[in-house]
Design a protein around this motif. Structure first.
Motif, PDB file in Angstrom:
ATOM      1  N   PHE A  93       1.843   2.835   5.311  1.00 17.03           N
ATOM      2  CA  PHE A  93       2.784   1.747   5.592  1.00 17.03           C
ATOM      3  C   PHE A  93       2.361   0.928   6.804  1.00 17.03           C
ATOM      4  CE2 PHE A  93       6.872   2.250   3.086  1.00 17.03           C
ATOM      5  CZ  PHE A  93       6.237   2.944   2.070  1.00 17.03           C
ATOM      6  N   GLU A  94       1.686   1.588   7.743  1.00 16.69           N
ATOM      7  CA  GLU A  94       1.171   0.853   8.893  1.00 16.69           C
ATOM      8  C   GLU A  94       0.142  -0.175   8.449  1.00 16.69           C
ATOM      9  OE1 GLU A  94      -1.505   1.687  12.921  1.00 16.69           O
ATOM     10  OE2 GLU A  94      -0.743   3.365  11.716  1.00 16.69           O
ATOM     11  N   ARG A  95      -0.755   0.247   7.522  1.00 17.85           N
ATOM     12  CA  ARG A  95      -1.782  -0.676   7.046  1.00 17.85           C
ATOM     13  C   ARG A  95      -1.211  -1.754   6.146  1.00 17.85           C
ATOM     14  NH1 ARG A  95      -5.275  -2.282   7.325  1.00 17.85           N
ATOM     15  NH2 ARG A  95      -7.155  -1.577   6.286  1.00 17.85           N
ATOM     16  N   LEU A  96      -0.078  -1.474   5.516  1.00 17.00           N
ATOM     17  CA  LEU A  96       0.577  -2.489   4.691  1.00 17.00           C
ATOM     18  C   LEU A  96       1.469  -3.408   5.509  1.00 17.00           C
ATOM     19  CD1 LEU A  96       1.564  -0.325   1.570  1.00 17.00           C
ATOM     20  CD2 LEU A  96      -0.329  -1.934   1.749  1.00 17.00           C
ATOM     21  N   HIS A  97       1.612  -3.107   6.786  1.00 10.86           N
ATOM     22  CA  HIS A  97       2.417  -3.917   7.713  1.00 10.86           C
ATOM     23  C   HIS A  97       3.887  -3.972   7.292  1.00 10.86           C
ATOM     24  CE1 HIS A  97      -1.393  -5.111   9.458  1.00 10.86           C
ATOM     25  NE2 HIS A  97      -1.796  -5.590   8.304  1.00 10.86           N
ATOM     26  N   VAL A  98       4.427  -2.829   6.921  1.00  3.84           N
ATOM     27  CA  VAL A  98       5.855  -2.752   6.588  1.00  3.84           C
ATOM     28  C   VAL A  98       6.479  -1.615   7.383  1.00  3.84           C
ATOM     29  CG1 VAL A  98       5.702  -3.741   4.282  1.00  3.84           C
ATOM     30  CG2 VAL A  98       5.332  -1.308   4.588  1.00  3.84           C
TER      31      VAL A  98
ATOM     32  N   VAL B 286       7.059  -3.964  -3.386  1.00  2.86           N
ATOM     33  CA  VAL B 286       6.447  -5.295  -3.336  1.00  2.86           C
ATOM     34  C   VAL B 286       7.276  -6.323  -2.578  1.00  2.86           C
ATOM     35  CG1 VAL B 286       5.890  -7.290  -4.796  1.00  2.86           C
ATOM     36  CG2 VAL B 286       4.933  -5.071  -5.327  1.00  2.86           C
ATOM     37  N   PRO B 287       8.617  -6.403  -2.754  1.00  2.00           N
ATOM     38  CA  PRO B 287       9.390  -7.436  -2.029  1.00  2.00           C
ATOM     39  C   PRO B 287       9.301  -7.336  -0.517  1.00  2.00           C
ATOM     40  CG  PRO B 287      10.687  -6.503  -3.823  1.00  2.00           C
ATOM     41  CD  PRO B 287       9.475  -5.654  -3.694  1.00  2.00           C
ATOM     42  N   PHE B 288       8.908  -6.195   0.031  1.00  2.00           N
ATOM     43  CA  PHE B 288       8.862  -6.019   1.476  1.00  2.00           C
ATOM     44  C   PHE B 288       7.489  -6.325   2.058  1.00  2.00           C
ATOM     45  CE2 PHE B 288      12.208  -3.296  -0.161  1.00  2.00           C
ATOM     46  CZ  PHE B 288      13.288  -3.638   0.654  1.00  2.00           C
ATOM     47  N   LEU B 289       6.535  -6.682   1.187  1.00  2.00           N
ATOM     48  CA  LEU B 289       5.207  -7.016   1.672  1.00  2.00           C
ATOM     49  C   LEU B 289       5.145  -8.475   2.086  1.00  2.00           C
ATOM     50  CD1 LEU B 289       3.016  -5.220  -1.022  1.00  2.00           C
ATOM     51  CD2 LEU B 289       3.716  -4.356   1.206  1.00  2.00           C
ATOM     52  N   HIS B 290       4.323  -8.764   3.067  1.00  2.00           N
ATOM     53  CA  HIS B 290       4.158 -10.141   3.560  1.00  2.00           C
ATOM     54  C   HIS B 290       2.679 -10.498   3.521  1.00  2.00           C
ATOM     55  CE1 HIS B 290       8.330  -9.997   4.887  1.00  2.00           C
ATOM     56  NE2 HIS B 290       8.049  -8.845   5.506  1.00  2.00           N
ATOM     57  N   ASP B 291       2.402 -11.732   3.091  1.00  2.00           N
ATOM     58  CA  ASP B 291       1.026 -12.177   2.990  1.00  2.00           C
ATOM     59  C   ASP B 291       0.394 -12.415   4.354  1.00  2.00           C
ATOM     60  OD1 ASP B 291       1.082 -12.062   0.261  1.00  2.00           O
ATOM     61  OD2 ASP B 291       1.757 -14.139   0.027  1.00  2.00           O
ATOM     62  N   THR B 292       1.229 -12.774   5.343  1.00  2.00           N
ATOM     63  CA  THR B 292       0.682 -13.103   6.662  1.00  2.00           C
ATOM     64  C   THR B 292       0.298 -11.835   7.405  1.00  2.00           C
ATOM     65  OG1 THR B 292       2.914 -13.090   7.584  1.00  2.00           O
ATOM     66  CG2 THR B 292       2.054 -15.200   6.804  1.00  2.00           C
ATOM     67  N   SER B 293      -0.804 -11.914   8.108  1.00  2.00           N
ATOM     68  CA  SER B 293      -1.241 -10.808   8.954  1.00  2.00           C
ATOM     69  C   SER B 293      -1.473 -11.344  10.355  1.00  2.00           C
ATOM     70  CB  SER B 293      -2.529 -10.184   8.399  1.00  2.00           C
ATOM     71  OG  SER B 293      -3.541 -11.153   8.322  1.00  2.00           O
ATOM     72  N   SER B 294      -1.163 -10.525  11.329  1.00  4.29           N
ATOM     73  CA  SER B 294      -1.271 -10.958  12.730  1.00  4.29           C
ATOM     74  C   SER B 294      -2.402 -10.205  13.418  1.00  4.29           C
ATOM     75  CB  SER B 294       0.052 -10.705  13.455  1.00  4.29           C
ATOM     76  OG  SER B 294       0.388  -9.331  13.401  1.00  4.29           O
ATOM     77  N   TYR B 295      -2.903 -10.829  14.456  1.00  7.14           N
ATOM     78  CA  TYR B 295      -3.989 -10.222  15.230  1.00  7.14           C
ATOM     79  C   TYR B 295      -3.434  -9.724  16.555  1.00  7.14           C
ATOM     80  CZ  TYR B 295      -7.924  -9.950  18.445  1.00  7.14           C
ATOM     81  OH  TYR B 295      -8.816  -9.542  19.389  1.00  7.14           O
TER      82      TYR B 295
ATOM     83  N   ALA C  24      17.129  -0.164   1.470  1.00  6.94           N
ATOM     84  CA  ALA C  24      16.582  -0.069   0.120  1.00  6.94           C
ATOM     85  C   ALA C  24      15.646   1.126   0.036  1.00  6.94           C
ATOM     86  CB  ALA C  24      15.846  -1.346  -0.238  1.00  6.94           C
ATOM     87  N   MET C  25      15.893   1.992  -0.945  1.00  9.45           N
ATOM     88  CA  MET C  25      15.070   3.180  -1.127  1.00  9.45           C
ATOM     89  C   MET C  25      13.899   2.849  -2.060  1.00  9.45           C
ATOM     90  SD  MET C  25      16.161   6.832  -2.772  1.00  9.45           S
ATOM     91  CE  MET C  25      14.945   7.946  -3.446  1.00  9.45           C
ATOM     92  N   VAL C  26      12.669   3.200  -1.626  1.00  8.96           N
ATOM     93  CA  VAL C  26      11.487   2.922  -2.447  1.00  8.96           C
ATOM     94  C   VAL C  26      10.782   4.186  -2.912  1.00  8.96           C
ATOM     95  CG1 VAL C  26      11.092   0.667  -1.392  1.00  8.96           C
ATOM     96  CG2 VAL C  26       9.987   2.707  -0.433  1.00  8.96           C
ATOM     97  N   GLY C  27      11.211   5.352  -2.388  1.00 13.01           N
ATOM     98  CA  GLY C  27      10.553   6.580  -2.804  1.00 13.01           C
ATOM     99  C   GLY C  27      11.094   7.783  -2.069  1.00 13.01           C
ATOM    100  N   THR C  28      10.379   8.907  -2.247  1.00 10.52           N
ATOM    101  CA  THR C  28      10.783  10.157  -1.614  1.00 10.52           C
ATOM    102  C   THR C  28       9.559  10.894  -1.102  1.00 10.52           C
ATOM    103  OG1 THR C  28      10.662  11.324  -3.736  1.00 10.52           O
ATOM    104  CG2 THR C  28      12.811  10.458  -3.094  1.00 10.52           C
ATOM    105  N   ILE C  29       9.804  11.759  -0.114  1.00 12.99           N
ATOM    106  CA  ILE C  29       8.783  12.670   0.375  1.00 12.99           C
ATOM    107  C   ILE C  29       9.433  14.042   0.461  1.00 12.99           C
ATOM    108  CG2 ILE C  29       9.323  11.965   2.757  1.00 12.99           C
ATOM    109  CD1 ILE C  29       6.470  12.805   3.520  1.00 12.99           C
ATOM    110  N   ALA C  30       8.751  15.050  -0.033  1.00 11.53           N
ATOM    111  CA  ALA C  30       9.371  16.371  -0.073  1.00 11.53           C
ATOM    112  C   ALA C  30       8.298  17.428  -0.255  1.00 11.53           C
ATOM    113  CB  ALA C  30      10.375  16.452  -1.226  1.00 11.53           C
TER     114      ALA C  30
END
Length: 822
Positions: free
Chosen positions: A648-653, A715-724, A682-688
């Motif tokens: 999730f860090e690499r996906l920037h979410v 997908v709706p939580f992803l953003h095309d913009t990336s920051s430096y 919004a729930m997108v998955g589980t970890i167990a």
């Protein structure tokens, strides 16, 4: 498939060009040529000789000392042939000729040698020693070639090359069968000659099938075709006055050039018609036919013995040729042993039919039996060839066996006709598809040379051609106007068409967010987290799901599954990942795998089944699942959560884990479970972690953690913009802290408490959790890496100690933590 160049020349005048150029023209415009073999190669220095004297070898009981006349001189040759006799015409290998000893091993050059004290100036050859075993089959291991069976002694000039004497002056052309699978008309010499005539603009000679004068009389044998779908045409005739013997030398030479071993006159005639016209035929010994001919489906539990001596168990799906009491042939595949032609045959029933290609293919696979005939039927042969092939059979039989005559008339009926509709094609369409200017006269001439009927209709803007497809091209090959473009293009020459990039607006494809996310996810987990990607079946086993205590009523069951043991469509990826873990953890100490794939939810409607209806398919979301298990790791939850955090860090979410809520699966450990929640709850998955009882039931030796994320929801939580963000100019400082707290304290509460302290605290990473009786009841130990990041200068040890002490104070006052010192 093998072609005889001399056979092709019977039907078309081939231009005097090199064999290499001829092969190139065929490969570029008709079919792919695999190779060219000039027959007679390897027979150099082998000549025709006559044994004028054969005496017992003075020093060997099994050898003879022969004097052989080769025209220019006599040779003294020591020979051990079992059939050596004076006056015999033989194949003589002179000094320098290359042979294989007894047909085995590498080629050896003949030399003048002494054998048991007698000089031998050559070799009297056996058929397998010079590659002629098909033309002269041996009946005894030591038998030499007796040329008297093939040659007239009085007209023969001794000493002439053996290849010339036998007429082995042909060229064999080997065709790649895969290049003519779509061309049933090219499985015979006449069809190939038709194409060659079109390529070189030569005239094609008529096929030599004479009219049968008795055609209007009733057939001597009654014929009943019960299945007119599988047997699409049937022609037959009874011929008497048959005497079985070897076929003429010219026919044997043709068959050998085509790769077929000669057998006897009648069998060779049927094979000759097949290789010439591409129409498989068959001959039955008429005296073993009881009653008439019946073409029907086999009866259950019926059996027959085929020509290869094998007993075949038949079923109602197999089409057979039968008489009134028994099956006598597998239709389109192989004849029966009881009605086979032998040296005692005096009358034959010739059959030339047409069989359904799918039926023949299925029967051929059922018996594991593919023959030259079945291969041709599978290609969907022209039914009009049935009568044409019968006429050729009769003509050849009457030419070769003068005593042969027709009894009664012929039976000939056709039940299926190819759908031949005229195709309309415009000149502009041809040029558009080829991408090159095509002259109208050239297009018309090309189609007419290929035996298409063509009519022109001119308009102010264009010319339209109405094309009639010949029957031999309509069974499988030509059905679209694009097929006609291909005909024109290949005859025009693909190498003459200029290569030009097409002109059209180039636009990027419509973005597929799910596919993009899938690729990014695969790269992060594989390259950065060390997980291996797996692919499991989309179909589930009942037995496996029952071991997982899944509710099978929630799964979609297939009416016609590809595998009977996997009839259910998967609802999620966990069963497949657990199957991989169960198979691998017994051999490896660590398994880290992931999978991305579609799952199927029957309770949720998906896309429309067809645009014309309102019916919807089940929802088919794309899920990501990954599993982590390692020997000695009793809390794999943290290893999986580390990979999740990295992803999730690499996906920037941003996300958080919530351990509250109802568990809907018995697979999951109720105390080591969390929902993956995005911004807005919004729930997108589980970890167990895997439930210990399920783990034991599956036989998985180590504890395992599983993460499952629905990519459609992410997908709706992803953003095309990336920051430096620039790298910090000052080095970070990492301090560890371990403390004992109440079991109710969560990781989230620890992180939130610490982040309220120093603004320089950059990262809080949990690396160990421990509980035991020595810590006290309802207590646990938690250990963290705390990373402090200076922004303006490099800190001293005293400054770091002050900040770290503040973090410890917050833990004590807010969470009641007791810091451990050892």
């Amino acid at each position: 498939m093998k072609l005889s160049l001399n056979w092709l020349k019977d039907f078309v005048d081939i231009p005097k060009i090199s064999l290499e150029d001829f092969a190139y023209d065929l490969s570029s415009k008709v079919v792919e040529v695999k190779g060219i073999n000039t027959l007679g190669t390897g027979l150099e220095n082998i000549v025709v000789g006559k044994i004028v004297r054969a005496e017992k070898h003075p020093n060997a009981d099994q050898l003879k000392l022969c004097t052989v006349d080769i025209g220019a001189k006599n040779l003294s040759i020591v020979c051990g042939g079992s059939n050596v006799a004076e006056g015999m015409l033989v194949a003589v290998g002179c000094i320098g000729a290359k042979v294989t000893w007894h047909g085995e091993g590498d080629l050896v050059a003949i030399q003048k040698v002494s054998i048991r004290g007698e000089v031998s100036e050559g070799m009297i050859c056996a058929s397998d020693e010079i590659g002629l075993h098909d033309l002269f089959p041996k009946t005894d291991e030591k038998e030499i070639i007796d040329l008297g069976e093939k040659l007239e002694i009085r007209n023969l000039k001794l000493g002439i090359p053996l290849a010339e004497a036998l007429g082995i002056n042909d060229v064999m052309i080997e065709i790649d069968n895969s290049s003519l699978n779509h061309r049933p008309d090219l499985w015979g010499h006449y069809g190939m000659a038709r194409e060659i005539a079109a390529v070189y603009k030569k005239n094609l000679k008529p096929y030599p099938a004479r009219a049968i004068h008795a055609a209007k009389k009733p057939s001597a044998l009654s014929v009943v075709v019960k299945d007119k779908t599988l047997c699409r045409a049937y022609s037959g005739v009874l011929m008497e006055g048959i005497s079985i013997g070897p076929s003429p030398a010219w026919m044997q030479e043709r068959l050998l050039a085509a790769g077929q071993r000669p057998i006897n006159s009648i069998v060779d005639i049927t094979n000759y018609v097949m290789f010439e016209l591409g129409q498989p035929t068959h001959a039955f010994d008429a005296k073993h036919i009881e009653g008439g001919i019946v073409v029907r489906e086999a009866r259950e539990a019926e059996t027959m013995v085929t020509l290869d001596g094998e007993k075949r168990n038949l079923s109602s799906e197999i089409l057979v040729i039968a008489d009134e009491k028994k099956p006598i042939a597998l239709a389109g595949i192989m004849g029966g042993a009881k009605t086979s032609v032998s040296e005692h045959t005096t009358s034959v029933w010739f059959e030339s039919a047409n069989f359904d290609p799918v039926s023949v293919r299925k029967a051929s696979k059922t018996f594991g039996l593919r023959t030259e005939g079945s291969v041709r039927w599978e290609k969907n042969q022209d039914p009009e060839n049935a009568l044409l092939g019968l006429k050729r059979l009769v003509a050849l039989t009457q030419d070769i066996i003068p005593t042969a005559k027709i009894r009664g008339g012929i039976f000939s009926e056709q039940y299926w006709y190819p759908k031949i509709k005229p195709l309309k094609i415009s000149l502009s369409f041809i040029e558009q598809k080829i991408g090159s200017k095509i002259n109208k006269a050239e297009a018309v001439d090309t189609l007419q040379r290929l035996c298409f009927g063509v009519q022109e209709k001119k308009t102010k803007q264009d010319t339209t051609l109405t094309v009639q497809v010949p029957s031999w091209r309509a069974t499988k090959d030509i059905s679209l106007k694009e097929d006609l473009v291909e005909e024109i293009a290949r005859m025009h020459g693909y190498n003459t068409i200029q290569t030009i990039l097409p002109r059209f607006p180039i636009q990027p494809p419509q973005r597929n967010a799910i596919r993009d996310l899938q690729k990014r996810t695969q790269q992060i987990l594989a390259f950065e987290c060390g997980y291996a990607e797996v692919y499991s079946y989309s179909f589930e086993s009942r037995e496996w799901l029952e071991r997982l205590e899944e509710d099978l009523s929630q799964y979609i069951e297939l009416e016609n599954p590809l595998a009977k043991d996997r009839p259910l469509l998967r609802r999620h990826l966990i069963p497949g990942l657990l199957e991989v873990a169960e198979k691998n953890l017994h051999r490896f100490d660590s398994v880290k795998v992931f999978e991305v794939g579609r799952v199927f939810h029957k309770e949720t409607p998906g896309v429309l089944a067809t645009p014309e209806t309102s019916d919807r398919l089940p929802a088919q979301p794309t899920q990501l699942g990954f599993l982590s298990a390692q020997k000695g790791d009793e809390t794999p939850f943290f290893a999986a959560s580390g990979a999740l955090e990295r992803l999730f860090e690499r996906l920037h979410v941003s996300y958080c884990l919530h351990a509250h809520g109802k568990i809907h699966s018995k697979i999951i450990h109720p105390g080591r479970f969390a929902k993956i929640i995005m911004v807005g709850s919004a729930m997108v998955g589980t970890i167990a972690e895997l439930h210990p009882q399920i783990q034991e039931k599956l036989g998985i030796p180590y504890r395992a953690a599983i993460v499952q994320i629905t990519l459609d929801d992410l997908v709706p939580f992803l953003h095309d913009t990336s920051s430096y963000k620039p790298l910090p100019p000052y080095p970070p400082v990492v301090r560890d802290v371990a403390f004992v707290v109440d079991c109710s304290v969560t990781h989230d509460s620890v992180v939130n408490t610490l982040q309220k302290g120093s603004p320089f605290l950059a990262d809080v990473a949990l690396f160990d959790v421990f509980s035991g009786t020595q810590l006290g009841e309802h207590k646990k130990s938690m250990a963290y890496h705390l990373t402090y990041q200076p922004k303006e200068k490099t800190w001293t040890s005293e400054e770091i100690d002050i900040m770290h002490a503040e973090s410890i104070r917050l833990l004590k006052t807010s969470l009641g933590a007791e810091v451990r010192t050892s």
